[in-house]
Scaffold this motif. Structure first.
Motif, PDB file in Angstrom:
ATOM      1  N   TYR A   1      51.547  30.193  11.958  1.00  0.00           N
ATOM      2  CA  TYR A   1      52.658  29.572  11.244  1.00  0.00           C
ATOM      3  C   TYR A   1      53.501  28.737  12.202  1.00  0.00           C
ATOM      4  CZ  TYR A   1      56.267  29.267   7.615  1.00  0.00           C
ATOM      5  OH  TYR A   1      57.156  28.818   6.653  1.00  0.00           O
ATOM      6  N   ALA A   2      53.759  29.272  13.380  1.00  0.00           N
ATOM      7  CA  ALA A   2      54.519  28.520  14.382  1.00  0.00           C
ATOM      8  C   ALA A   2      53.761  27.267  14.793  1.00  0.00           C
ATOM      9  CB  ALA A   2      54.793  29.402  15.600  1.00  0.00           C
ATOM     10  N   GLY A   3      52.460  27.411  15.047  1.00  0.00           N
ATOM     11  CA  GLY A   3      51.656  26.270  15.463  1.00  0.00           C
ATOM     12  C   GLY A   3      51.557  25.198  14.401  1.00  0.00           C
TER      13      GLY A   3
ATOM     14  N   LEU B   1      43.047  25.709   9.848  1.00  0.00           N
ATOM     15  CA  LEU B   1      43.245  27.153   9.974  1.00  0.00           C
ATOM     16  C   LEU B   1      42.427  27.723  11.128  1.00  0.00           C
ATOM     17  CD1 LEU B   1      43.422  28.496   6.311  1.00  0.00           C
ATOM     18  CD2 LEU B   1      45.100  28.870   8.119  1.00  0.00           C
ATOM     19  N   SER B   2      41.218  27.219  11.291  1.00  0.00           N
ATOM     20  CA  SER B   2      40.374  27.680  12.381  1.00  0.00           C
ATOM     21  C   SER B   2      41.004  27.348  13.733  1.00  0.00           C
ATOM     22  CB  SER B   2      38.988  27.026  12.258  1.00  0.00           C
ATOM     23  OG  SER B   2      38.164  27.393  13.339  1.00  0.00           O
ATOM     24  N   LEU B   3      41.496  26.126  13.863  1.00  0.00           N
ATOM     25  CA  LEU B   3      42.137  25.727  15.121  1.00  0.00           C
ATOM     26  C   LEU B   3      43.406  26.534  15.358  1.00  0.00           C
ATOM     27  CD1 LEU B   3      42.168  23.899  17.575  1.00  0.00           C
ATOM     28  CD2 LEU B   3      43.235  22.112  16.183  1.00  0.00           C
TER      29      LEU B   3
ATOM     30  N   TRP C   1      59.439  31.244  14.841  1.00  0.00           N
ATOM     31  CA  TRP C   1      58.269  32.118  14.774  1.00  0.00           C
ATOM     32  C   TRP C   1      57.613  32.349  16.128  1.00  0.00           C
ATOM     33  CZ3 TRP C   1      57.629  35.461  11.153  1.00  0.00           C
ATOM     34  CH2 TRP C   1      58.357  35.277   9.980  1.00  0.00           C
ATOM     35  N   TYR C   2      57.715  31.389  17.028  1.00  0.00           N
ATOM     36  CA  TYR C   2      57.283  31.674  18.398  1.00  0.00           C
ATOM     37  C   TYR C   2      58.180  32.758  18.991  1.00  0.00           C
ATOM     38  CZ  TYR C   2      54.028  27.727  18.896  1.00  0.00           C
ATOM     39  OH  TYR C   2      52.954  26.862  18.783  1.00  0.00           O
TER      40      TYR C   2
ATOM     41  N   PHE D   1      51.211  20.235  13.520  1.00  0.00           N
ATOM     42  CA  PHE D   1      50.414  19.623  12.466  1.00  0.00           C
ATOM     43  C   PHE D   1      51.208  18.848  11.419  1.00  0.00           C
ATOM     44  CE2 PHE D   1      47.532  22.775  14.162  1.00  0.00           C
ATOM     45  CZ  PHE D   1      46.342  22.063  14.208  1.00  0.00           C
ATOM     46  N   LEU D   2      52.399  19.276  11.104  1.00  0.00           N
ATOM     47  CA  LEU D   2      53.149  18.593  10.063  1.00  0.00           C
ATOM     48  C   LEU D   2      53.351  17.130  10.425  1.00  0.00           C
ATOM     49  CD1 LEU D   2      55.938  21.178   9.126  1.00  0.00           C
ATOM     50  CD2 LEU D   2      53.568  21.034   8.326  1.00  0.00           C
TER      51      LEU D   2
END
Length: 215
Positions: free
Chosen positions: A142-144, A91-93, A161-162, A149-150
């Motif tokens: 959310y986009a990132g 989340l921080s990243l 979302w982008y 990450f997934l």
């Protein structure tokens, strides 16, 4: 003081004194709580530091999330917990705290893929709740999450979302949309654009004004 503790205290002090912290638009109350947490670490009152950083983390403060994750990873204030540390580091990243990146990489090697997937689902649920109430700060995160990450990236959702972020003038959204466009086949791109329009028009964001910088 142990070497690990020295590293943590130095990192916390650096964040507090960094110009980036002020650029995040913290309120005076947030800054005061952040400073209180740092002093708690210096005094080895790690439980208090964890409590304060957790409260700030729940408010979406990326630097507090980073510091909370550091403490959880080190087992200071709470028993060592790589899952929760990874949750907050990611989340921080996603919130542009770049010092979280090597920590994310390190813990990615220690956590099995199914555990990582569970954590991503927790993050997705958290961000979904924020999107539902029109929280713009959740859009790029959310986009990132879906792009980077997934275990199996969801490029279409990332594009959606982008694209919504771009419509609202969010910083970095244009680059994100372009990157996802390059990964989508023409048919998938058109489908993603239709979905983006539908999701935008049915969201709280349609009535919000655009702006050129959102962290």
């Amino acid at each position: 003081m142990k070497v690990l503790q020295v590293i943590i205290v130095a990192g916390l002090a650096l964040i507090v004194s960094s110009p980036a912290t002020k650029a995040m638009g913290h309120s005076q109350a947030t800054d005061a709580l952040f400073a209180q947490a740092v002093e708690a670490v210096r005094a080895k009152e790690y439980g208090s530091a964890v409590d304060i950083f957790r409260d700030l983390s729940e408010q979406g403060e990326a630097d507090a999330q980073f510091n909370l994750a550091l403490l959880l990873k080190a087992g200071l204030g709470r028993p060592k917990n790589y899952e929760d540390a990874y949750f907050w580091f990611v989340l921080s990243l996603l919130g542009n705290e770049q010092r979280a990146e090597p920590m994310v990489d390190e813990l990615s090697d220690l956590l099995p893929p199914p555990v990582q997937t569970e954590i991503y689902e927790r993050i997705s649920e958290r961000l979904n709740q924020q999107l539902a109430v029109g929280n713009k700060r959740a859009i790029m995160k959310y986009a990132g999450l879906h792009a980077n990450f997934l275990i199996e990236p969801d490029i279409e959702t990332a594009y959606v979302w982008y694209s919504i972020g771009q419509a609202l003038g969010l910083r970095g959204a244009n680059d994100g949309t372009a990157a996802m466009t390059a990964l989508l086949e023409p048919e998938a791109l058109i489908a993603a654009q239709r979905r983006a329009l539908d999701d935008f028009e049915s969201s709280e964001f349609a009535a919000q004004p655009s702006q050129d910088t959102i962290e």
